[in-house]
Design a protein around this motif. Structure first.
Motif, PDB file in Angstrom:
ATOM      1  N   PHE A   1       0.854  -1.185   0.000  1.00  0.00           N
ATOM      2  CA  PHE A   1       0.000   0.000   0.000  1.00  0.00           C
ATOM      3  C   PHE A   1       0.893   1.240   0.000  1.00  0.00           C
ATOM      4  O   PHE A   1       1.605   1.486   0.968  1.00  0.00           O
ATOM      5  N   PRO A   2       0.903   2.041  -1.074  1.00  0.00           N
ATOM      6  CA  PRO A   2       1.736   3.254  -1.078  1.00  0.00           C
ATOM      7  C   PRO A   2       1.350   4.162   0.091  1.00  0.00           C
ATOM      8  O   PRO A   2       0.160   4.398   0.328  1.00  0.00           O
ATOM      9  N   PRO A   3       2.294   4.660   0.879  1.00  0.00           N
ATOM     10  CA  PRO A   3       1.960   5.515   2.028  1.00  0.00           C
ATOM     11  C   PRO A   3       1.098   6.700   1.647  1.00  0.00           C
ATOM     12  O   PRO A   3       0.223   7.126   2.413  1.00  0.00           O
ATOM     13  N   VAL A   4       1.331   7.246   0.456  1.00  0.00           N
ATOM     14  CA  VAL A   4       0.601   8.440   0.043  1.00  0.00           C
ATOM     15  C   VAL A   4      -0.849   8.140  -0.294  1.00  0.00           C
ATOM     16  O   VAL A   4      -1.711   9.024  -0.183  1.00  0.00           O
ATOM     17  N   ALA A   5      -1.156   6.898  -0.693  1.00  0.00           N
ATOM     18  CA  ALA A   5      -2.485   6.582  -1.210  1.00  0.00           C
ATOM     19  C   ALA A   5      -3.580   6.795  -0.166  1.00  0.00           C
ATOM     20  O   ALA A   5      -4.619   7.399  -0.447  1.00  0.00           O
ATOM     21  N   ALA A   6      -3.362   6.281   1.051  1.00  0.00           N
ATOM     22  CA  ALA A   6      -4.391   6.397   2.088  1.00  0.00           C
ATOM     23  C   ALA A   6      -4.668   7.848   2.437  1.00  0.00           C
ATOM     24  O   ALA A   6      -5.825   8.251   2.628  1.00  0.00           O
ATOM     25  N   ASP A   7      -3.614   8.662   2.512  1.00  0.00           N
ATOM     26  CA  ASP A   7      -3.796  10.072   2.856  1.00  0.00           C
ATOM     27  C   ASP A   7      -4.521  10.828   1.743  1.00  0.00           C
ATOM     28  O   ASP A   7      -5.379  11.678   1.999  1.00  0.00           O
ATOM     29  N   LEU A   8      -4.184  10.509   0.495  1.00  0.00           N
ATOM     30  CA  LEU A   8      -4.869  11.150  -0.634  1.00  0.00           C
ATOM     31  C   LEU A   8      -6.336  10.773  -0.677  1.00  0.00           C
ATOM     32  O   LEU A   8      -7.212  11.632  -0.871  1.00  0.00           O
ATOM     33  N   VAL A   9      -6.627   9.483  -0.493  1.00  0.00           N
ATOM     34  CA  VAL A   9      -8.017   9.022  -0.517  1.00  0.00           C
ATOM     35  C   VAL A   9      -8.803   9.626   0.637  1.00  0.00           C
ATOM     36  O   VAL A   9      -9.964  10.018   0.472  1.00  0.00           O
ATOM     37  N   ALA A  10      -8.169   9.725   1.808  1.00  0.00           N
ATOM     38  CA  ALA A  10      -8.835  10.368   2.950  1.00  0.00           C
ATOM     39  C   ALA A  10      -9.163  11.821   2.631  1.00  0.00           C
ATOM     40  O   ALA A  10     -10.236  12.329   2.992  1.00  0.00           O
ATOM     41  N   GLY A  11      -8.249  12.520   1.965  1.00  0.00           N
ATOM     42  CA  GLY A  11      -8.510  13.900   1.565  1.00  0.00           C
ATOM     43  C   GLY A  11      -9.619  13.995   0.553  1.00  0.00           C
ATOM     44  O   GLY A  11     -10.498  14.869   0.642  1.00  0.00           O
ATOM     45  N   MET A  12      -9.620  13.097  -0.437  1.00  0.00           N
ATOM     46  CA  MET A  12     -10.668  13.091  -1.454  1.00  0.00           C
ATOM     47  C   MET A  12     -12.027  12.817  -0.850  1.00  0.00           C
ATOM     48  O   MET A  12     -13.050  13.324  -1.323  1.00  0.00           O
ATOM     49  N   ALA A  13     -12.044  11.993   0.218  1.00  0.00           N
ATOM     50  CA  ALA A  13     -13.303  11.673   0.898  1.00  0.00           C
ATOM     51  C   ALA A  13     -13.733  12.761   1.874  1.00  0.00           C
ATOM     52  O   ALA A  13     -14.764  12.620   2.539  1.00  0.00           O
ATOM     53  N   LYS A  14     -12.952  13.843   1.983  1.00  0.00           N
ATOM     54  CA  LYS A  14     -13.258  14.966   2.873  1.00  0.00           C
ATOM     55  C   LYS A  14     -13.355  14.529   4.334  1.00  0.00           C
ATOM     56  O   LYS A  14     -14.237  14.969   5.081  1.00  0.00           O
ATOM     57  N   MET A  15     -12.446  13.650   4.751  1.00  0.00           N
ATOM     58  CA  MET A  15     -12.411  13.267   6.164  1.00  0.00           C
ATOM     59  C   MET A  15     -12.166  14.513   7.017  1.00  0.00           C
ATOM     60  O   MET A  15     -11.359  15.367   6.642  1.00  0.00           O
ATOM     61  N   PRO A  16     -12.867  14.655   8.148  1.00  0.00           N
ATOM     62  CA  PRO A  16     -12.623  15.813   9.019  1.00  0.00           C
ATOM     63  C   PRO A  16     -11.154  15.897   9.445  1.00  0.00           C
ATOM     64  O   PRO A  16     -10.514  14.879   9.721  1.00  0.00           O
ATOM     65  N   TRP A  17     -10.655  17.111   9.503  1.00  0.00           N
ATOM     66  CA  TRP A  17      -9.239  17.322   9.814  1.00  0.00           C
ATOM     67  C   TRP A  17      -8.846  16.711  11.155  1.00  0.00           C
ATOM     68  O   TRP A  17      -7.794  16.080  11.267  1.00  0.00           O
ATOM     69  N   ARG A  18      -9.659  16.881  12.179  1.00  0.00           N
ATOM     70  CA  ARG A  18      -9.269  16.421  13.519  1.00  0.00           C
ATOM     71  C   ARG A  18      -9.138  14.894  13.560  1.00  0.00           C
ATOM     72  O   ARG A  18      -8.255  14.351  14.236  1.00  0.00           O
ATOM     73  N   ILE A  19     -10.008  14.190  12.824  1.00  0.00           N
ATOM     74  CA  ILE A  19      -9.929  12.731  12.791  1.00  0.00           C
ATOM     75  C   ILE A  19      -8.682  12.300  12.024  1.00  0.00           C
ATOM     76  O   ILE A  19      -7.946  11.395  12.448  1.00  0.00           O
ATOM     77  N   PHE A  20      -8.437  12.948  10.887  1.00  0.00           N
ATOM     78  CA  PHE A  20      -7.250  12.599  10.107  1.00  0.00           C
ATOM     79  C   PHE A  20      -5.978  12.858  10.900  1.00  0.00           C
ATOM     80  O   PHE A  20      -5.066  12.025  10.907  1.00  0.00           O
ATOM     81  N   LEU A  21      -5.889  13.994  11.567  1.00  0.00           N
ATOM     82  CA  LEU A  21      -4.680  14.326  12.320  1.00  0.00           C
ATOM     83  C   LEU A  21      -4.406  13.300  13.415  1.00  0.00           C
ATOM     84  O   LEU A  21      -3.250  12.949  13.673  1.00  0.00           O
TER      85      LEU A  21
END
Length: 212
Positions: free
Chosen positions: A120-140
């Motif tokens: 799993f490319p490290p960048v992929a999960a973070d990009l997909v989370a951003g595309m899905a508009k995950m709330p910032w506090r949960i992502f952080l």
């Protein structure tokens, strides 16, 4: 690649924490650099030298965390169409299908879990989370905890083998050296071809769904 890494690792106790930061940070932005290898190597060198671990752990954690934030921001701002225009990412709709399905199944925990999945490319999960508009506090939260756990795990694994190197070498002989080099080679190759493998898995999964 192995020659390059071998020439750099001996300098880690002196100024290599900047190297750890740069390699891990760029790896988390999608560049095919050996992030895991540099963390293992740092732990290994410090294990042999009985050095302090907090510097590479802090450098790697901060690099992962900041790289994750940058990738997440790109995902939120650009969306899939915009990401495909960033050439170093080598992302297409096909290569993102598998990460997207994984994200839908596991939700926000994907940001944490994905760091420990070799293909799993490290960048992929973070990009997909951003595309899905995950709330910032949960992502952080998941980005920070995942970055810390990922970095600490790899550095400690390297440190353990570094501490036990003399014992392993005496016990196994030259075989220990060959096994270590083979392991490093596999990790480096996995990092370099990670995007290709991710795309291959996405195509295989897509074909299997069509047959059904």
């Amino acid at each position: 690649m192995l020659h390059w890494l071998h020439s750099l690792l001996p300098h880690l106790p002196h100024y290599g924490y900047l190297l750890v930061f740069i390699v891990v940070f760029l790896n988390n932005l999608g560049f095919p650099l050996p992030g895991e290898t540099i963390l293992l190597g740092a732990g290994f060198i410090l294990g042999k030298a009985a050095g302090s671990l907090w510097e590479p752990i802090v450098a790697g954690t901060v690099a992962c965390f900041l790289g994750g934030i940058c990738s997440f921001s790109l995902g939120r701002r650009l969306g899939q169409g915009g990401l495909e225009k960033i050439h170093w990412l080598h992302l297409t709709s096909k290569t993102l299908k598998w990460p997207e399905r994984f994200f839908k199944r596991h939700g926000a925990k994907t940001v944490f879990i994905a760091r420990f999945i070799a293909l799993f490319p490290p960048v992929a999960a973070d990009l997909v989370a951003g595309m899905a508009k995950m709330p910032w506090r949960i992502f952080l939260f998941y980005n920070l905890t995942g970055s810390a756990a990922y970095t600490t795990s790899y550095v400690l694994m390297g440190y353990f083998f570094g501490k036990q190197w003399k014992l392993l070498k005496a016990w196994l002989g030259p075989t220990a050296l060959y096994l270590t080099l083979a392991g490093i080679a596999l990790i480096v190759l996995g990092v370099i071809f990670r995007h290709s493998l991710s795309g291959f898995l996405a195509r295989v999964s897509s074909k299997s769904r069509k047959r059904k």
